[in-house]
Design a protein around this motif. Structure first.
Motif, short mmCIF file in Angstrom:
data_model
loop_
_atom_site.label_atom_id
_atom_site.label_comp_id
_atom_site.label_asym_id
_atom_site.label_seq_id
_atom_site.Cartn_x
_atom_site.Cartn_y
_atom_site.Cartn_z
N ALA A 62 71.86 1.19 2.91
CA ALA A 62 73.07 1.75 3.52
C ALA A 62 73.16 3.25 3.31
O ALA A 62 73.36 4.02 4.25
CB ALA A 62 74.30 1.07 2.93
N GLY A 71 71.92 6.54 3.28
CA GLY A 71 70.72 7.13 3.86
C GLY A 71 71.03 8.52 4.36
O GLY A 71 72.02 9.14 3.95
N LEU A 72 70.19 8.95 5.27
CA LEU A 72 70.40 10.29 5.81
C LEU A 72 71.77 10.37 6.47
O LEU A 72 72.39 11.42 6.50
CB LEU A 72 69.32 10.58 6.83
CG LEU A 72 67.93 10.59 6.19
CD1 LEU A 72 66.86 10.52 7.24
CD2 LEU A 72 67.77 11.81 5.33
N GLY A 73 72.23 9.22 6.97
CA GLY A 73 73.52 9.20 7.64
C GLY A 73 74.65 9.70 6.76
O GLY A 73 75.60 10.31 7.24
N TYR A 92 63.82 7.21 13.02
CA TYR A 92 64.39 7.68 11.75
C TYR A 92 63.29 8.38 10.93
O TYR A 92 63.55 9.35 10.22
CB TYR A 92 64.89 6.44 11.01
CG TYR A 92 65.89 6.64 9.89
CD1 TYR A 92 67.23 6.84 10.15
CD2 TYR A 92 65.48 6.55 8.56
CE1 TYR A 92 68.15 6.96 9.12
CE2 TYR A 92 66.40 6.66 7.52
CZ TYR A 92 67.73 6.86 7.81
OH TYR A 92 68.64 6.97 6.79
N PHE A 119 76.75 2.31 11.59
CA PHE A 119 75.45 2.91 11.32
C PHE A 119 75.24 3.02 9.82
O PHE A 119 74.19 2.69 9.28
CB PHE A 119 75.38 4.29 11.97
CG PHE A 119 74.04 4.95 11.80
CD1 PHE A 119 72.97 4.61 12.62
CD2 PHE A 119 73.84 5.91 10.81
CE1 PHE A 119 71.74 5.21 12.46
CE2 PHE A 119 72.61 6.52 10.65
CZ PHE A 119 71.56 6.17 11.48
N SER A 120 76.29 3.46 9.15
CA SER A 120 76.16 3.77 7.74
C SER A 120 75.91 2.52 6.88
O SER A 120 75.17 2.57 5.92
CB SER A 120 77.41 4.50 7.28
OG SER A 120 77.22 5.05 6.01
N SER A 148 74.35 0.00 7.81
CA SER A 148 73.14 -0.66 8.33
C SER A 148 73.47 -2.03 8.95
O SER A 148 72.72 -2.98 8.79
CB SER A 148 72.09 -0.87 7.25
OG SER A 148 71.90 0.29 6.49
N LEU A 173 64.76 -1.06 7.09
CA LEU A 173 64.70 -1.31 8.53
C LEU A 173 63.42 -2.05 8.90
O LEU A 173 63.43 -3.00 9.68
CB LEU A 173 64.76 0.02 9.27
CG LEU A 173 66.13 0.69 9.33
CD1 LEU A 173 66.01 2.17 9.58
CD2 LEU A 173 66.98 0.03 10.41
N1 PHE Z 1 72.50 3.34 6.96
C1 PHE Z 1 71.47 4.30 7.15
C2 PHE Z 1 72.02 5.68 7.02
O1 PHE Z 1 73.18 5.88 6.79
C3 PHE Z 1 70.79 4.21 8.46
C4 PHE Z 1 70.49 2.85 8.91
C5 PHE Z 1 71.03 2.36 10.07
C6 PHE Z 1 69.68 2.06 8.14
C7 PHE Z 1 70.80 1.07 10.47
C8 PHE Z 1 69.45 0.78 8.50
C9 PHE Z 1 70.02 0.28 9.69
O2 PHE Z 1 71.29 6.64 7.10
#
Ligand code: PHE
Length: 495
Positions: free
Chosen positions: A22, A24-26, A102, A230-231, A233, A337
Motif C-alpha cells: 500500500a 508506495g510512490l503514491g 510503475y 490507488f493508495s 492497492s 503487484l
Molecule cells: N499503493 C501503491 C502506491 O501508493 C500503488 C499500487 C497501486 C500498488 C495498486 C499496488 C496496486 O504507490
C-alpha cells in the motif's frame, strides 16, 4: 492442498507486506500532489471519509476473500461462480499492467540516485528532467529509441523484483522487514531537515489550512476516493493475493485496519516532508507556496531536486536519501503487484514461484521499455490515467457487486467476525452494497463524461485509444484465455 500452499512467516510479516504494497510512490508522489491541488488541508476531510467508507471495508473484503478461499483473485472469484474467474483474471491483469508502468518511476529514481551524487540537475531541474533524463520527444506519436540510462534503471528494477519473488512469499516476508521501516526512517530524516529550514512553516500551513469552500466541489471528493483506491492497492487483486497466503486461522479485520491506517498515516506524514521542502523552496525563490510546482511528477523529480540543490549543506547526501526513499517505497509495491498476477498461475497450474517470477520478468521487462523511450513519458501518463480512472474503478465496482449481491455477504461477515479481533459491523455490508459502488459509479460516469467531452490533456484520440482503452481492455481478452485454459490436474504439488 493446505499443507503445500506457502504462508507468511508470521502475522507481522503479512501486515508488513500489506503495508509495503500500500505504501508506495503514491504516498509521496501522488498524495501530496492531489492534496496540494485540491485545496491543501481541506482535502484531508474527504480523504479520511473515503478511507473509512470505502478503503477499510474493501481491504477487509479483499484480505478476507483471499484468506477464506486460499486463492489469488482469479480462482477466488472463480470459486464464487465459475465465469467470475474471468473477472478475477482481468482484475489481476490490471496489476500486471500497473507494475509494467510503475517500474518506470523506479527507473527514473535509479537514474536520479546516480545524479544526486553530483547534483547534476544544476540550476534548471525541469529542463534536466524533460531533456537530459527523459529525452522527451514532441508527442506520443514520436516514440524513438529507449533511453540508455533509463533502460539500466529499469533492468535494475526488474532484477530486484525477480530476486525478491523467486522464493515466493517466504522471501517477501524477510524483505518487507527492511523495505517498510527503512523509507519511514528516511522520511523522518528528511522531515527533520525540512522543518529546520526557513519558510518550511509556510508550506506546512498551506498543507494544513483547510479551504472548506473546496469541499463543495464534488471533484475533490471523487479524487479522494480515487486516491484511496490507488493508495491501498485495492481492486487490483493485490490484497486478495496477499491474503491468500494467510493461514486458515489468521486474523483479518484488525490487520486490514492497521494496514489502512498505517498507509494513510504515511501519506499524511509524507505530506509534511514534501510541504516543508516546498515552503523552503518558495521562500528561496520568493514565490507563494501555491506557485512552486504544478505537476505531480514534477514534485518528486523537479521540486525536490531544486530544494535539494538549495540546501545549505550535505546536498548530495539528502539527494541520495530522498531517492533511496522512493526506491524502497516503490519496490515492495512493485513486487506485490507482480505477485497479485502470478498467484493466479500458482493456484491454477501449480507453477513454481521461481519460474513464475522469471517468466513474468522476461515478458514484462521488454514491454516496459516502451515507457523509457523518448515518447514513453506520454504513454506512461495515458496508461496510468486509464488504469486508475477506469480500470480500477470498474474493477472495484464489479467486486462490490459480486460480494454485496452475488455472494452470501451476511454469512461472510459472520466468518470474518469469527476470525477477527475487531467486530465487523453491519456498516460493512452497507458500505459494500451502497456507498462504495455508488461513489465508484459516479466517478466512472464523471471520468467518462470528461473524456468524451474533453479528451485527455492534449493527447490525440488514437493515442488514448491504444494506450488507454487498449491497456485496460486487452486484459479482457487475455483473461478470457487464461480462464478457459484447463487447470493442472490433481497430481503434482498443489491441488
Ligand atoms: N499503493 C501503491 C502506491 O501508493 C500503488 C499500487 C497501486 C500498488 C495498486 C499496488 C496496486 O504507490
Amino acid at each position: 492442498m493446505e499443507e503445500t500452499r506457502e504462508q507468511w512467516h508470521s502475522r507481522a510479516a503479512f501486515i508488513m507486506a500489506a503495508i509495503g504494497s500500500a505504501v508506495g510512490l503514491g504516498n509521496v508522489w501522488r498524495f501530496p500532489h492531489v492534496a496540494y491541488s485540491s485545496g491543501g488541508g481541506a482535502f484531508l476531510i474527504p480523504y479520511f471519509v473515503a478511507l473509512f467508507t470505502a478503503g477499510i471495508p474493501m481491504l477487509i473484503l479483499e484480505i478476507g476473500l483471499g484468506q477464506r478461499m486460499q486463492k489469488g483473485a482469479p480462482l477466488a472469484f472463480g470459486a464464487i461462480d465459475k465465469p467470475l474467474q474471468w473477472f478475477g483474471w482481468w482484475a489481476a491483469g490490471l496489476s500486471a499492467a500497473i507494475v509494467i508502468y510503475y517500474s518506470t518511476i523506479l527507473s527514473w529514481s535509479w537514474v536520479y540516485l546516480w545524479h544526486s551524487l553530483g547534483l547534476s540537475w544544476g540550476d534548471n531541474p525541469e529542463v534536466f528532467f524533460n531533456q537530459a533524463v527523459l529525452h522527451k520527444s514532441a508527442g506520443p506519436g514520436e516514440i524513438g529509441w529507449p533511453v540508455l540510462p533509463l533502460v539500466i534503471g529499469l533492468a535494475l528494477t526488474w532484477l530486484t523484483v525477480y530476486l525478491i519473488l523467486r522464493k515466493g512469499v517466504r522471501s517477501v516476508s524477510k524483505v518487507v522487514m527492511v523495505t517498510v521501516p527503512l523509507p519511514t526512517i528516511l522520511l523522518a530524516i528528511l522531515l527533520i531537515r525540512g522543518l529546520t529550514l526557513p519558510g518550511s512553516m509556510d508550506g506546512i500551513r498551506y498543507y494544513l489550512t483547510p479551504d472548506f469552500s473546496r469541499l463543495k466541489d464534488p471533484q475533490i471528493w471523487l479524487r479522494a476516493y480515487g486516491q484511496i483506491f490507488f493508495s491501498l492497492s485495492l481492486a487490483s487483486g493485490v490484497m486478495i493475493g496477499y491474503g491468500s497466503y494467510l493461514g486458515k486461522k489468521a486474523e483479518i479485520a484488525n490487520s486490514a485496519l492497521i494496514t489502512g491506517l498505517a498507509n494513510c498515516g504515511t501519506s499524511f506524514f509524507a505530506g509534511f516532508v514534501v510541504f516543508s521542502m516546498l515552503g523552503y523552496l518558495a521562500k528561496a525563490q520568493g514565490l507563494p507556496v501555491s506557485d512552486v510546482t504544478t505537476s505531480g511528477m514534477g514534485l518528486a523529480f523537479v521540486a525536490f531536486p531544486t530544494a535539494i540543490s538549495q540546501l545549505p549543506a550535505l546536498n548530495a547526501a539528502f539527494g541520495v536519501i530522498f531517492f533511496v526513499t522512493l526506491l524502497t517505497l516503490g519496490i515492495d509495491s512493485a513486487f506485490a503487484l507482480q505477485e497479485a498476477f502470478t498467484t493466479g498461475f500458482y493456484d491454477k497450474w501449480c507453477i513454481r514461484p521461481e519460474k513464475l517470477a522469471r517468466v513474468f520478468v522476461l515478458f514484462a521487462f521488454p514491454i516496459s521499455l516502451i515507457f523509457v523511450t523518448r515518447g514513453g513519458f506520454y504513454w506512461f501518463d495515458i496508461v496510468d490515467k486509464w488504469i486508475c480512472d477506469f480500470g480500477l474503478v470498474v474493477s472495484g465496482l464489479i467486486q462490490c457487486i459480486i460480494i454485496g449481491y452475488l455472494y452470501p455477504v451476511g454469512e461472510f461477515r459472520d466468518y470474518l467476525n469469527a476470525q477477527s479481533e475487531v467486530r465487523v459491523g453491519m456498516w460493512w455490508i452497507w458500505t459494500l452494497r451502497y456507498i462504495t459502488p455508488i461513489v465508484l459509479l459516479v466517478i466512472l460516469v464523471v471520468n467518462l463524461f470528461d473524456y468524451i467531452t474533453d479528451g485527455f490533456k492534449d493527447y490525440p484520440r488514437w493515442a488514448t485509444l491504444i494506450g488507454g482503452w487498449g491497456s485496460v481492455l486487452i486484459w479482457l481478452v487475455l483473461g478470457y484465455f487464461l480462464w478457459k485454459r484447463p487447470a493442472k490436474s490433481e497430481k503434482g504439488q498443489g491441488e
